[in-house]
Design a protein around this motif. Structure first.
Motif, PDB file in Angstrom:
ATOM      1  N   ASN A 196     -15.156  13.439  -5.476  1.00  8.65           N
ATOM      2  CA  ASN A 196     -13.698  13.785  -6.202  1.00  8.65           C
ATOM      3  C   ASN A 196     -12.829  14.692  -5.954  1.00  8.65           C
ATOM      4  O   ASN A 196     -12.722  15.621  -6.038  1.00  8.65           O
ATOM      5  N   GLY A 197     -12.289  13.302  -4.462  1.00 10.94           N
ATOM      6  CA  GLY A 197     -10.840  14.079  -4.060  1.00 10.94           C
ATOM      7  C   GLY A 197     -10.469  13.507  -4.682  1.00 10.94           C
ATOM      8  O   GLY A 197     -10.303  12.515  -5.741  1.00 10.94           O
ATOM      9  N   THR A 198      -8.710  14.144  -5.075  1.00 14.37           N
ATOM     10  CA  THR A 198      -8.013  13.991  -5.916  1.00 14.37           C
ATOM     11  C   THR A 198      -7.303  12.609  -4.745  1.00 14.37           C
ATOM     12  O   THR A 198      -6.541  13.335  -3.460  1.00 14.37           O
ATOM     13  N   ARG A 256       8.621  11.389 -20.142  1.00 12.83           N
ATOM     14  CA  ARG A 256       9.670  12.395 -21.088  1.00 12.83           C
ATOM     15  C   ARG A 256       9.747  12.966 -22.059  1.00 12.83           C
ATOM     16  O   ARG A 256      10.755  13.370 -22.133  1.00 12.83           O
ATOM     17  N   ASP A 257       9.023  12.047 -22.464  1.00 12.56           N
ATOM     18  CA  ASP A 257       8.879  12.888 -24.038  1.00 12.56           C
ATOM     19  C   ASP A 257       7.285  13.546 -24.192  1.00 12.56           C
ATOM     20  O   ASP A 257       8.381  15.085 -25.128  1.00 12.56           O
ATOM     21  N   ASN A 258       7.047  13.592 -23.029  1.00 12.31           N
ATOM     22  CA  ASN A 258       5.539  14.596 -22.914  1.00 12.31           C
ATOM     23  C   ASN A 258       5.022  15.189 -22.002  1.00 12.31           C
ATOM     24  O   ASN A 258       4.368  13.838 -21.868  1.00 12.31           O
ATOM     25  N   ARG A 259       5.268  16.332 -21.128  1.00 14.02           N
ATOM     26  CA  ARG A 259       4.953  16.193 -19.510  1.00 14.02           C
ATOM     27  C   ARG A 259       2.881  16.730 -19.358  1.00 14.02           C
ATOM     28  O   ARG A 259       2.862  16.240 -18.640  1.00 14.02           O
ATOM     29  N   LEU A 260       2.589  17.418 -20.749  1.00 14.40           N
ATOM     30  CA  LEU A 260       1.418  17.115 -20.632  1.00 14.40           C
ATOM     31  C   LEU A 260       0.476  15.548 -20.871  1.00 14.40           C
ATOM     32  O   LEU A 260      -0.533  15.536 -19.975  1.00 14.40           O
ATOM     33  N   THR A 261       1.040  14.915 -21.538  1.00 16.29           N
ATOM     34  CA  THR A 261       0.741  13.423 -22.269  1.00 16.29           C
ATOM     35  C   THR A 261       0.937  12.358 -21.227  1.00 16.29           C
ATOM     36  O   THR A 261       0.399  11.252 -21.675  1.00 16.29           O
ATOM     37  N   GLY A 262       2.094  12.762 -20.694  1.00 13.01           N
ATOM     38  CA  GLY A 262       1.834  11.534 -19.687  1.00 13.01           C
ATOM     39  C   GLY A 262       1.857  11.908 -19.271  1.00 13.01           C
ATOM     40  O   GLY A 262       2.791  10.971 -17.828  1.00 13.01           O
ATOM     41  N   ALA A 263       1.446  12.680 -18.026  1.00  9.75           N
ATOM     42  CA  ALA A 263       0.814  12.195 -16.317  1.00  9.75           C
ATOM     43  C   ALA A 263      -0.637  12.707 -16.903  1.00  9.75           C
ATOM     44  O   ALA A 263      -1.339  12.856 -17.509  1.00  9.75           O
ATOM     45  N   PHE A 264      -1.141  11.732 -15.396  1.00 10.31           N
ATOM     46  CA  PHE A 264      -2.592  12.194 -14.591  1.00 10.31           C
ATOM     47  C   PHE A 264      -2.966  12.066 -13.558  1.00 10.31           C
ATOM     48  O   PHE A 264      -2.359  12.367 -12.523  1.00 10.31           O
ATOM     49  N   ILE A 265      -3.830  12.751 -12.612  1.00 12.09           N
ATOM     50  CA  ILE A 265      -4.634  12.827 -12.219  1.00 12.09           C
ATOM     51  C   ILE A 265      -5.294  11.407 -11.381  1.00 12.09           C
ATOM     52  O   ILE A 265      -6.463  11.131 -12.743  1.00 12.09           O
ATOM     53  N   GLN A 321       0.496  -1.075  -0.016  1.00 15.30           N
ATOM     54  CA  GLN A 321      -0.021  -0.173   0.470  1.00 15.30           C
ATOM     55  C   GLN A 321       1.295   0.958   0.045  1.00 15.30           C
ATOM     56  O   GLN A 321       1.869   0.568   0.316  1.00 15.30           O
ATOM     57  N   LEU A 322       0.270   2.486  -0.330  1.00 13.37           N
ATOM     58  CA  LEU A 322       1.061   3.810  -0.214  1.00 13.37           C
ATOM     59  C   LEU A 322       0.127   4.566   0.897  1.00 13.37           C
ATOM     60  O   LEU A 322      -1.437   4.501   0.262  1.00 13.37           O
ATOM     61  N   ALA A 323       1.104   5.449   1.792  1.00 10.85           N
ATOM     62  CA  ALA A 323       0.388   6.000   1.930  1.00 10.85           C
ATOM     63  C   ALA A 323       0.262   7.487   1.484  1.00 10.85           C
ATOM     64  O   ALA A 323       1.215   7.797   0.285  1.00 10.85           O
ATOM     65  N   LEU A 324      -1.037   8.236   2.434  1.00  7.21           N
ATOM     66  CA  LEU A 324      -0.684   9.806   1.375  1.00  7.21           C
ATOM     67  C   LEU A 324       0.987  10.369   1.533  1.00  7.21           C
ATOM     68  O   LEU A 324       1.783  10.715   2.808  1.00  7.21           O
ATOM     69  N   ASN A 325       1.426  11.295  -0.094  1.00 10.74           N
ATOM     70  CA  ASN A 325       2.344  11.706  -0.013  1.00 10.74           C
ATOM     71  C   ASN A 325       3.278  10.333  -0.173  1.00 10.74           C
ATOM     72  O   ASN A 325       5.030  10.909  -1.168  1.00 10.74           O
ATOM     73  N   ASP A 326       3.239   9.442  -0.552  1.00  8.36           N
ATOM     74  CA  ASP A 326       4.516   8.083  -0.430  1.00  8.36           C
ATOM     75  C   ASP A 326       4.601   8.565  -2.343  1.00  8.36           C
ATOM     76  O   ASP A 326       3.999   8.647  -3.046  1.00  8.36           O
TER      77      ASP A 326
END
Length: 90
Positions: free
Chosen positions: A57-59, A41-50, A18-23
């Motif tokens: 509706n919480g992250t 590494r090629d495109n920060r906009l299409t290579g990141a997600f939330i 498991q991963l805790a908050l901010n891990d």
């Protein structure tokens, strides 16, 4: 699935279930639909997600995509004609 968690003290990856908050960790995510992305590494906009919890509706997470894993036959790639028919994309 969680592959590992980064131990900030020693800067090494250790096994974790498991991963805790901010891990920070390395995970594999299975999806029900095809995702279109580039490695971070090629495109920060299409290579990141939330990741957002649909009930609150919480992250609940954010990440960078390093690479795709093998398709394993679950979803077949679209041909150019299918992509155009579905979305009007060339």
């Amino acid at each position: 699935s969680i592959e590992s968690r980064l131990d900030i003290q020693g800067m090494e990856h250790k096994a974790a279930d498991q991963l805790a908050l901010n891990d920070i960790g390395i995970v594999q995510i299975d999806v029900s639909r095809a995702l279109y992305f580039d490695p971070y590494r090629d495109n920060r906009l299409t290579g990141a997600f939330i990741l957002i919890d649909p009930l609150t509706n919480g992250t609940v997470g954010a990440g960078m995509i390093l690479r795709a894993v093998e398709n394993k036959g679950k979803v077949s790639p679209l041909t150019a004609e299918e992509r155009y028919a579905r979305n009007g994309h060339h």
